[in-house]
Design a protein around this motif. Structure first.
Motif, PDB file in Angstrom:
ATOM      1  N   LEU A   1      -8.002  11.064  -3.009  1.00 26.92           N
ATOM      2  CA  LEU A   1      -7.654  11.726  -1.761  1.00 26.92           C
ATOM      3  C   LEU A   1      -6.298  12.410  -1.916  1.00 26.92           C
ATOM      4  CD1 LEU A   1      -8.486  12.089   1.304  1.00 26.92           C
ATOM      5  CD2 LEU A   1      -6.956  10.170   1.762  1.00 26.92           C
ATOM      6  N   ILE A   2      -6.249  13.699  -1.609  1.00 28.48           N
ATOM      7  CA  ILE A   2      -5.010  14.450  -1.728  1.00 28.48           C
ATOM      8  C   ILE A   2      -5.032  15.590  -0.730  1.00 28.48           C
ATOM      9  CG2 ILE A   2      -5.826  16.062  -3.499  1.00 28.48           C
ATOM     10  CD1 ILE A   2      -3.029  15.820  -4.818  1.00 28.48           C
ATOM     11  N   GLY A   3      -3.848  15.984  -0.237  1.00 25.62           N
ATOM     12  CA  GLY A   3      -3.730  17.125   0.662  1.00 25.62           C
ATOM     13  C   GLY A   3      -2.985  18.267  -0.007  1.00 25.62           C
TER      14      GLY A   3
ATOM     15  N   ASP B   1       0.515  10.536  -3.315  1.00 21.74           N
ATOM     16  CA  ASP B   1       1.411   9.524  -3.872  1.00 21.74           C
ATOM     17  C   ASP B   1       2.591  10.242  -4.531  1.00 21.74           C
ATOM     18  OD1 ASP B   1       2.703   7.485  -5.168  1.00 21.74           O
ATOM     19  OD2 ASP B   1       0.959   6.808  -6.314  1.00 21.74           O
ATOM     20  N   THR B   2       3.791  10.092  -3.946  1.00 27.22           N
ATOM     21  CA  THR B   2       4.979  10.792  -4.451  1.00 27.22           C
ATOM     22  C   THR B   2       5.902   9.868  -5.246  1.00 27.22           C
ATOM     23  OG1 THR B   2       6.171  10.354  -2.377  1.00 27.22           O
ATOM     24  CG2 THR B   2       4.915  12.421  -2.521  1.00 27.22           C
ATOM     25  N   SER B   3       5.380   8.744  -5.692  1.00 29.26           N
ATOM     26  CA  SER B   3       6.241   7.777  -6.395  1.00 29.26           C
ATOM     27  C   SER B   3       6.571   8.215  -7.815  1.00 29.26           C
ATOM     28  CB  SER B   3       5.567   6.402  -6.430  1.00 29.26           C
ATOM     29  OG  SER B   3       4.315   6.467  -7.114  1.00 29.26           O
ATOM     30  N   GLY B   4       5.811   9.138  -8.386  1.00 25.83           N
ATOM     31  CA  GLY B   4       6.066   9.593  -9.746  1.00 25.83           C
ATOM     32  C   GLY B   4       6.759  10.942  -9.777  1.00 25.83           C
ATOM     33  N   GLU B   5       6.780  11.537 -10.947  1.00 27.61           N
ATOM     34  CA  GLU B   5       7.455  12.836 -11.092  1.00 27.61           C
ATOM     35  C   GLU B   5       6.636  13.985 -10.533  1.00 27.61           C
ATOM     36  OE1 GLU B   5       7.884  14.066 -15.182  1.00 27.61           O
ATOM     37  OE2 GLU B   5       6.365  12.619 -15.824  1.00 27.61           O
ATOM     38  N   VAL B   6       5.324  13.818 -10.361  1.00 22.36           N
ATOM     39  CA  VAL B   6       4.473  14.800  -9.685  1.00 22.36           C
ATOM     40  C   VAL B   6       3.657  14.073  -8.625  1.00 22.36           C
ATOM     41  CG1 VAL B   6       4.283  16.308 -11.708  1.00 22.36           C
ATOM     42  CG2 VAL B   6       2.584  14.512 -11.345  1.00 22.36           C
ATOM     43  N   VAL B   7       3.211  14.815  -7.634  1.00 19.93           N
ATOM     44  CA  VAL B   7       2.383  14.218  -6.586  1.00 19.93           C
ATOM     45  C   VAL B   7       1.002  13.915  -7.155  1.00 19.93           C
ATOM     46  CG1 VAL B   7       1.403  14.510  -4.295  1.00 19.93           C
ATOM     47  CG2 VAL B   7       3.626  15.516  -4.828  1.00 19.93           C
ATOM     48  N   GLU B   8       0.585  12.665  -7.022  1.00 21.65           N
ATOM     49  CA  GLU B   8      -0.730  12.237  -7.489  1.00 21.65           C
ATOM     50  C   GLU B   8      -1.629  11.963  -6.288  1.00 21.65           C
ATOM     51  OE1 GLU B   8      -1.940  12.141 -10.405  1.00 21.65           O
ATOM     52  OE2 GLU B   8      -0.334  11.880 -11.871  1.00 21.65           O
ATOM     53  N   PRO B   9      -2.927  12.057  -6.457  1.00 24.57           N
ATOM     54  CA  PRO B   9      -3.815  11.681  -5.353  1.00 24.57           C
ATOM     55  C   PRO B   9      -3.789  10.175  -5.120  1.00 24.57           C
ATOM     56  CG  PRO B   9      -5.094  12.057  -7.342  1.00 24.57           C
ATOM     57  CD  PRO B   9      -3.681  12.458  -7.676  1.00 24.57           C
TER      58      PRO B   9
ATOM     59  N   GLY C   1      -8.813   4.962  -5.444  1.00 22.45           N
ATOM     60  CA  GLY C   1      -9.419   3.655  -5.212  1.00 22.45           C
ATOM     61  C   GLY C   1      -9.366   3.216  -3.764  1.00 22.45           C
ATOM     62  N   GLU C   2      -9.010   1.952  -3.577  1.00 18.75           N
ATOM     63  CA  GLU C   2      -9.009   1.362  -2.241  1.00 18.75           C
ATOM     64  C   GLU C   2      -7.991   2.031  -1.329  1.00 18.75           C
ATOM     65  OE1 GLU C   2      -8.436  -2.799  -2.649  1.00 18.75           O
ATOM     66  OE2 GLU C   2     -10.400  -3.173  -3.558  1.00 18.75           O
ATOM     67  N   GLU C   3      -6.853   2.478  -1.865  1.00 14.84           N
ATOM     68  CA  GLU C   3      -5.866   3.157  -1.035  1.00 14.84           C
ATOM     69  C   GLU C   3      -6.424   4.471  -0.492  1.00 14.84           C
ATOM     70  OE1 GLU C   3      -2.376   3.603  -3.411  1.00 14.84           O
ATOM     71  OE2 GLU C   3      -1.600   1.609  -2.880  1.00 14.84           O
ATOM     72  N   ALA C   4      -7.125   5.227  -1.330  1.00 16.29           N
ATOM     73  CA  ALA C   4      -7.738   6.471  -0.878  1.00 16.29           C
ATOM     74  C   ALA C   4      -8.796   6.200   0.186  1.00 16.29           C
ATOM     75  CB  ALA C   4      -8.348   7.214  -2.063  1.00 16.29           C
ATOM     76  N   GLU C   5      -9.596   5.170  -0.026  1.00 15.18           N
ATOM     77  CA  GLU C   5     -10.656   4.847   0.926  1.00 15.18           C
ATOM     78  C   GLU C   5     -10.082   4.371   2.250  1.00 15.18           C
ATOM     79  OE1 GLU C   5     -12.877   2.061  -1.337  1.00 15.18           O
ATOM     80  OE2 GLU C   5     -13.694   3.576  -2.703  1.00 15.18           O
TER      81      GLU C   5
ATOM     82  N   MET D   1       0.848  -1.197   0.000  1.00 15.89           N
ATOM     83  CA  MET D   1       0.000   0.000   0.000  1.00 15.89           C
ATOM     84  C   MET D   1       0.884   1.248   0.000  1.00 15.89           C
ATOM     85  SD  MET D   1      -2.898   1.180   2.746  1.00 15.89           S
ATOM     86  CE  MET D   1      -3.599   2.824   2.673  1.00 15.89           C
ATOM     87  N   THR D   2       0.502   2.243  -0.793  1.00 11.76           N
ATOM     88  CA  THR D   2       1.260   3.488  -0.888  1.00 11.76           C
ATOM     89  C   THR D   2       0.943   4.374   0.302  1.00 11.76           C
ATOM     90  OG1 THR D   2       1.190   3.393  -3.298  1.00 11.76           O
ATOM     91  CG2 THR D   2       1.737   5.516  -2.286  1.00 11.76           C
ATOM     92  N   GLU D   3       1.998   4.790   1.039  1.00 10.13           N
ATOM     93  CA  GLU D   3       1.826   5.717   2.149  1.00 10.13           C
ATOM     94  C   GLU D   3       1.955   7.141   1.618  1.00 10.13           C
ATOM     95  OE1 GLU D   3       1.178   5.458   5.497  1.00 10.13           O
ATOM     96  OE2 GLU D   3       0.729   3.336   5.178  1.00 10.13           O
ATOM     97  N   PRO D   4       0.990   8.001   1.908  1.00  7.81           N
ATOM     98  CA  PRO D   4       1.074   9.382   1.394  1.00  7.81           C
ATOM     99  C   PRO D   4       2.206  10.154   2.071  1.00  7.81           C
ATOM    100  CG  PRO D   4      -0.768   9.157   2.917  1.00  7.81           C
ATOM    101  CD  PRO D   4      -0.224   7.774   2.712  1.00  7.81           C
ATOM    102  N   ARG D   5       2.831  11.043   1.327  1.00  9.87           N
ATOM    103  CA  ARG D   5       3.911  11.886   1.817  1.00  9.87           C
ATOM    104  C   ARG D   5       3.730  13.305   1.284  1.00  9.87           C
ATOM    105  NH1 ARG D   5       8.653   9.751   3.596  1.00  9.87           N
ATOM    106  NH2 ARG D   5       9.730  11.591   2.777  1.00  9.87           N
TER     107      ARG D   5
END
Length: 663
Positions: free
Chosen positions: A182-184, A210-218, A221-225, A1-5
């Motif tokens: 979901l995004i902050g 989600d900071t795994s890519g070149e820009v922060v993504e929300p 799906g299930e991770e957001a929920e 699961m991706t942890e938001p940063r």
């Protein structure tokens, strides 16, 4: 699961907008932050409504303190990757201090923040996500929508002490399936950070996701929920779409949550009432709710809440045959529709929400709105000649003129400024105010016209002016002293038994004051008091005076002065009284119109004129008895005579009583 940063935005080589510049785009509005929040967020929700749905948009504001079950997750999740310096990122200090307070604005029955999540991919018509999260100042893409350039979203950041929001949304993707996002976001101020490679400048914009890519993504799906559940955010239903914006540590000016909730509910009613009413058989377009710490705060119903009910009546006049079309003649252009209503009304008790609109104790305003039917502002017209008379109006711009009025609005959409436009558009807006002024002049004149050389002051004005001259003799609605059984005339008179009656006048403010009646008897004794039906004092007289034994005759004892009250959509005049003598007694009303300055009275109206009418006798339980005369049991019970006054007149109320003979 991706942890938001968290990820902070550095200045790119080509430059970018600093956070301070974005925060300042709302300017310095006259309205407070909570009022702007209601107005701007409701516009966003309305513009995002599902076009083909018959279900009203569900808009709600909730405030709560994050409980122990979720507080740990807030601190753990929202500090990951955050800048170390509290001055550059004040959320760090917010989360480490005491309880975590949040305020959320939610809508359901809306399309949510859909479309691409990257600004460089948002080339089609669906770009709600990037318009709200990424871009600043985009022109509106909703025909006849309430918003214009998207600056209104800045209010969420301004309201948050650390400039931080969490956005939880559910939308339909281009493939037709539902997706939770979901995004902050933090918008604070630009800064310079010391890094191993050297100093680096940052814009003051930060994203959490989600900071795994070149820009922060929300998170999606299930991770957001799952993360939303850890934070304690309310989940979406299986087929539900919409958006929740959570404001961290809202600036509530140290007010108690209950006070803020009451203010928000009142503000919703004042600024969004057109969306709350059903007209022409259609259900309300939006429904509203406010809660604090799980406690529901009712939102006032504009149809039954004074004075909003007058604006509702003006709206119905505007859309009906009583409405009028306003036009500019040169250049020729249809501007919109206007509805006006004028009523006798009690003085208002201003609230914090009405005071923010400069509406205090009297309604003399026209509500301005565009075709989206969201309140722009309340335009003040000339005050009526009487403090007990008010009027309300509604002007709705024509759909073909929507762009003109939209361009005349500041970023907060709370005014129409013709000076910000070029001709002929500025002419249209200026003419709008001129036509409204002409209509108000017509409304305030007697019978719609003013005779040459005659005063245009309505007779109703005299009731307010005279109320201060004869203290207690004139009620707020103009009921007179000599209309009351047993009271003396307002001029010096000589009665049949040679007793002198003098009414002492108390001048000063326009509120009723105390009346003292002084009478000199034949034997030289002086008595002060209420003289009842036959001019005799209530108290027993000493033996040997002109009246050796008091007689317990039926009489009326007035309780206070007459006052205005609301009964449904109508304002009525109320006189409270009691019948102190025991036993059944028959009361009847004596109504007339008083002619100020002459002391004359009219009991038969001229052709086409109206007279005051008894609505009924109201007992202490609130039950209304409509028969006149009506039999009342004497005693300590307080009764009310409820009268419908005649417009633009002073109403004279008299109550007469007689004993009911029993065998």
């Amino acid at each position: 699961m991706t942890e938001p940063r968290w990820l902070s935005q550095p200045y790119p080589p080509e430059g970018a907008s600093a956070a301070e510049g974005i925060r300042n785009q709302l300017g310095r509005p006259e309205l407070d932050l909570l009022t702007i929040l209601v107005r701007e967020s409701a516009q966003n929700s309305w513009d995002a409504r599902l076009e083909k749905s018959s279900v009203p948009v569900d808009y709600r504001i909730d405030m709560w303190t994050v409980g122990p079950a979720h507080a740990g997750a807030w601190r753990e999740l929202l500090l990951t990757g955050a800048p170390k310096n509290v001055e550059d990122f004040p959320l760090r200090g917010t989360l480490k201090r005491g309880p975590i307070r949040v305020l959320s604005v939610s809508d359901r029955g809306t399309r949510g923040l859909g479309g691409p999540t990257r600004a460089d991919n948002a080339v089609g018509p669906e770009r709600d996500f990037v318009s709200f999260i990424r871009n600043i100042g985009e022109p509106r893409d909703t025909a006849l929508g309430g918003g214009t350039y998207g600056f209104g979203k800045g209010i969420f950041y301004l309201l948050s002490k650390p400039g931080t929001v969490i956005v939880h949304s559910r939308c339909r993707t281009s493939a037709g399936r539902h997706e939770t996002r979901l995004i902050g976001c933090t918008l604070w101020k630009s800064y310079v950070a010391s890094e191993p490679e050297g100093n680096r400048r940052y814009t003051g914009r930060h994203w959490w996701g989600d900071t795994s890519g070149e820009v922060v993504e929300p998170l999606v799906g299930e991770e957001a929920e799952a993360v939303a559940q850890r934070l304690g955010l309310k989940a979406f239903g299986p087929e539900e779409t919409g958006t929740t914006v959570v404001v961290l540590d809202p600036n509530l000016d140290d007010s108690e949550p209950a006070e803020v909730a009451e203010y928000l509910s009142d503000t919703i009613a004042w600024h969004l009432w057109p969306k709350m009413i059903s007209t022409a058989g259609k259900a309300p377009a939006m429904c509203f709710s406010v809660t604090y710490d799980g406690v529901h705060q009712p939102v006032p119903d504009p149809r039954t809440t004074r004075p909003l009910n007058m604006f509702v009546a003006a709206y119905e006049a505007m859309i009906g045959p009583d409405g009028s079309d306003l036009a500019c003649h040169k250049p020729k252009k249809h501007l919109g529709r206007l509805g006006l209503v004028k009523r006798i009304m009690p003085s208002l008790e201003p609230t914090r929400a009405s005071g923010m609109l400069n509406i205090e104790d009297l309604i003399h305003h026209v509500c301005l709105m565009r075709p989206a039917e969201l309140v722009v502002t309340y335009h003040a017209g000339p005050k009526p000649p009487s403090a007990n008379q008010g009027y309300a109006g509604v002007f709705r711009a024509d759909e073909a003129m929507d762009e003109v009025y939209a361009k005349a609005e500041p970023p907060t959409h709370d005014a129409w400024n013709p000076h910000s436009l070029d001709r002929p558009e500025s002419t249209y807006v200026q003419t709008t105010f001129r036509r409204i002024g002409e209509s108000l002049e017509h409304l305030l004149s007697l019978s719609g016209t003013a005779r040459p050389g005659a005063s245009s002051v309505a007779l109703g004005a005299a009731s307010s002016l005279f109320s201060g001259l004869v203290g207690g003799a004139w009620g707020i609605g103009g009921a007179t002293a000599y209309s009351k059984a047993g009271s003396t005339a307002t001029t010096r008179s000589r009665s049949a038994d040679a007793e002198d009656a003098v009414t002492h006048r108390v001048t000063g403010d326009r509120r009723p004051s105390t009346k003292f009646t002084h009478r000199t008897d034949l034997d030289g004794r002086h008595t002060t008091g209420d003289f009842g039906d036959e001019g005799r004092p209530d108290t027993e007289r000493p033996e040997g005076t002109a009246f050796d034994a008091p007689r317990r005759r039926p009489r009326v004892q007035y309780v206070g002065d007459p006052y205005y009250d609301d009964r449904g959509d109508a304002s009525v005049l109320v006189q409270e009284f009691r019948l102190p003598v025991a036993g059944p007694q028959r009361v009847r009303i004596d109504l007339a119109v008083t002619l100020p300055g002459t002391g004359g009275r009219e009991t038969d109206p001229p052709i086409g004129a109206s007279m005051p009418v008894l609505i009924g006798w109201e007992d202490e339980t609130g039950r209304l008895h409509t028969s006149d005369p009506h039999v009342v049991e004497g005693g300590d019970s307080i009764w009310r005579a409820v009268v419908q006054p005649a417009p633009d007149t002073m109403t004279e109320i008299g109550i007469k009583v007689e004993a009911v003979r029993t065998l």
